[in-house]
Design an enzyme around this catalytic site. Structure first.
Site: not given
Lengths: 437, 310
Positions: A89-90, A197, A218, A223, A291
């Site tokens: 997710g980041s 979230d 995410s 999650h 990547n």
């Protein structure tokens, strides 16, 4: 594939299912106070394991048929045209923000020194891409209870250099999505929904993650669905999707998937920059990229999880409702987790802020829960600006961050994930009762 | 560009226009990604093993707006081993694999250009059919002025003319010039089914969307003319051709007699330097027109868009 290979594969998958079911049957009943009540976790059955083995038998490894099926399925679920998997997710937030810095967007691109409105109380990687690209985060406070910002706070933060708003639907609670998109459109701002979230949440009956110019998801085990490590970038804009894909895939201009050649039909006949005419398009780079792709093994698990998503969402809502009902009598001591009337959250957890007048402090309540083997978590980083890494980061604060500071000192959350059982929820509520009464 | 996807489709219909040319109506087995007019798909002959490498495939322009997210029209002309196999071996009811959409040959305005000049030679009309189909469904063009130059070897080969005329009648801002190298159809074409097929066709709903008389390397169309030029060692440069011989604007059939040519196109374009040029057709034509537009019309390269594959 030959019939014999098909049969062998079917046999392996049937045995895999049998193995998983045998293992699942060994889990003993929950024992309050002895067994942990997790705040989150993987919820799976034989489908996930069999699909994972199916992908392993392909031995494709890099993104392949399962990834394509997952991207397509996620896009269908959200009702958007494009979903691109990334490895977290980041990373999704990073790719989404990087997309908006692309020179291909011309005057609409975000440049160093431009401002992006966000909140201080959340997860750091909602904010990090802003800083990493030389833009200036402009922080506004959130409301206790929903832990999302009022639209008025955001509007007040808009200045001449504002280019975007990038905010999370914290803990599954949608911010004022309809109003914020309209505000962004009026001011020519990009809207990025950090939907990590909130997969399955709705606002004005529209799914979060489908309204902003870009959105993220995410698939970390905590999650709504998981593939171990994983995430996704969603957009209904085809131009943004192609740019996002480029940033994800090394920054290259080519859009062939792994193992493909010349999908564009002009691999050796184009001219880019100062390169020789006809330079192989597979190695032409239009962005300073990364990547961040996933493997097909991850995607295979995601495919099985995606099929369970509606039941997972329903379980999260059910569990959250039980906590709301059970904790209501402590409303004088606790700020209970809530959402706007036109929101239908797919809750990530149950957030509790301990009021100053409560019988206990946050630390005492958390200790009581942890002693009873009930996992708790802080609301991520609290006020981000109080962390060492952000001390010298150029930023602007509009208004004050009083509630963000309160979150830092008074707030935590417990789980509502589908793996909870009724006896677990009863145990949590009984423990809170005992601590507060 | 929407995320390309691999998909399986049933060949619902084959319209054979010519031994070397057919149109395929494909019905995808699952909803297709959003496809924009001007894009193309890669079509394979061999079944695609989802767990393996993509088989050999070729690019084909999508000839309809794909507004139902299921139906694709493609035109297959015999140009080589692969396309000949397609024409000879594929039957209605067969299943084929394709992937897409790809490409960015998408017609639309830019900040400083609101006029588009579309030049279609041979099978090059196909992406413009998708564009017109979409515009007809939208009820308007995506930019104020569009001039389509549509050329064929003889009038009977302007098989998309009914669609173009329908668009011209309904879409404000659309102008069309037709070109035919000869004014009379050969006997086979006059009595053939192509003209009959194309009568009364409607956007999207009609089965003849992808009909196209140009196999590209057969005995008709621009490419054949180009080949003849090549064979004579004459410079294959339509740009050098001045106003078409026997220019016949206002003829009862509305045709310009002669090959589609750059000088004529520039003459008919009020503001060439303020226009976007979209070129679609045989490779030799694209090269010649691109260089001619830059050399004779002083059109910046950025305003010349080509629908070209290797």
């Amino acid at each position: 594939m030959t019939t014999e290979l098909h049969q062998q594969r079917a046999t392996i998958l049937a045995l895999t299912r049998q193995f998983q079911q045998s293992e699942a049957a060994r889990v003993p009943p929950f024992r309050p106070g002895q067994d942990p009540v997790r705040y989150a976790g993987r919820v799976h059955d034989a489908d996930e394991v069999a699909t994972l083995v199916d992908a392993s038998l392909d031995f494709w490894l890099t993104a392949g048929r399962f990834n394509e099926a997952f991207e397509s399925g996620l896009a269908d679920f959200l009702g958007v045209e494009n979903a691109l998997t990334v490895n977290s997710g980041s990373s999704a937030n990073l790719v989404a923000f990087a997309t908006l810095t692309s020179p291909k967007l011309g005057e609409r691109r975000i440049r160093p020194g431009d401002e992006v409105i966000t909140v201080a109380a959340g997860f750091p990687t909602t904010v990090n891409p802003i800083i990493q690209h030389g833009a200036i985060p402009v922080f506004v406070d959130v409301e206790l209870g929903s832990y999302t910002p009022d639209i008025e706070r955001i509007e007040a933060a808009i200045g001449p250099r504002t280019r975007a708003v990038m905010i999370a639907h914290t803990m599954g609670v949608p911010f004022a999505l309809t109003e914020l998109r309209a505000l962004c459109d009026r001011h020519g701002l990009w809207l990025v929904e950090d939907n990590c979230d909130a997969l399955g949440s709705r606002y004005d009956d529209r799914l979060t993650g489908s309204v902003g110019h870009l959105a993220t998801a995410s698939f970390y085990p905590a999650h709504h669905i998981t593939m171990g490590e994983g995430g996704a970038v969603m957009t209904d804009d085809d131009e943004l999707a192609r740019i996002a894909r480029s940033f994800r895939d090394w920054g290259r201009d080519c859009y062939c998937s792994g193992g493909e050649n010349n999908s564009c039909g002009k691999r050796f006949s184009q001219q880019f920059g100062d390169l020789p005419a006809g330079y192989d398009h597979k190695f032409v780079y239009s962005h300073i990229g990364y990547n961040l792709k996933i493997t097909d093994l991850q995607a295979a698990v995601g495919c099985a999880q995606l099929r369970k998503l509606p039941s997972f969402i329903a379980a999260r809502k059910r569990h959250h409702a039980r906590f709301s009902e059970g904790l209501a009598r402590h409303a004088d001591q606790l700020v209970l987790h809530s959402a706007p009337a036109n929101a239908d959250p797919s809750w990530f957890g149950y957030v509790i802020t301990v009021r100053p007048e409560a019988n206990v402090s946050r630390g005492e309540l958390v200790k009581a829960l942890e002693d009873a083997r009930i996992e708790t978590r802080n609301l991520f980083c609290g006020n981000l600006l109080r962390h060492p890494a952000y001390r010298d980061v150029p930023h602007r604060v509009v208004g004050d961050l009083t509630n963000s500071d309160t979150i830092t000192t008074q707030t935590f959350f417990i789980g509502v994930y589908p793996g909870l059982t009724e006896p677990m929820i009863d145990h949590v509520l009984a423990t809170v009762d005992q601590a507060l009464d | 560009m929407a995320q390309p996807q691999r998909f399986e489709a049933r060949v619902a219909q084959i319209a054979r226009h010519h031994p070397q040319l057919a149109s395929l109506r494909l019905e995808a087995l699952r909803p297709l990604p959003r496809m924009r007019p001007g894009q193309f798909v890669q079509l394979a002959l061999e079944p695609a093993d989802p767990s393996g490498f993509w088989p050999e495939s070729r690019a084909f322009s999508i000839a309809n707006a794909v507004s139902d997210r299921h139906t694709l029209w493609l035109t297959i002309g015999a140009q080589g081993r692969f396309t000949r196999r397609l024409l000879e071996q594929v039957s209605a009811g067969d299943h084929l694999w394709a992937k897409g959409p790809y490409g960015d040959f998408v017609i639309g305005p830019t900040a400083d250009c609101h006029t588009a000049v579309l030049v279609a030679g041979g099978t090059g009309i196909t992406p413009f059919c998708a564009f017109l189909d979409a515009a007809l469904q939208a009820g308007r063009l995506p930019l104020p002025a569009v001039h389509l130059h549509y050329g064929a070897r003889h009038p009977g080969l302007l098989v998309h003319r009914p669609l173009v005329e329908q668009a011209q009648a309904r879409l404000r801002g659309l102008r069309v010039t037709y070109y035919a190298e000869t004014l009379h159809d050969p006997p086979a074409q006059r009595s053939g089914h192509a003209a009959e097929r194309m009568t009364g066709r409607q956007p999207s709903a009609e089965p003849d969307r992808a009909a196209d008389p140009y196999p590209g390397a057969g005995d008709t169309g621009f490419a054949a003319s180009q080949a003849a030029h090549d064979a004579r060692d004459a410079p294959p440069d339509p740009v050098t051709v001045g106003p078409a011989d026997g220019l016949a604007v206002g003829r009862p059939d509305g045709l310009v007699h002669g090959r589609i040519n750059l000088a004529d196109i520039l003459t008919r374009t009020p503001d060439p330097r303020g226009s976007l040029f979209y070129l679609s057709g045989p490779g030799a034509m694209l090269s010649a027109f691109r260089s001619g537009l830059q050399r004779l019309g002083h059109i910046p390269a950025a305003r010349i868009r080509l629908d070209a594959w290797e």
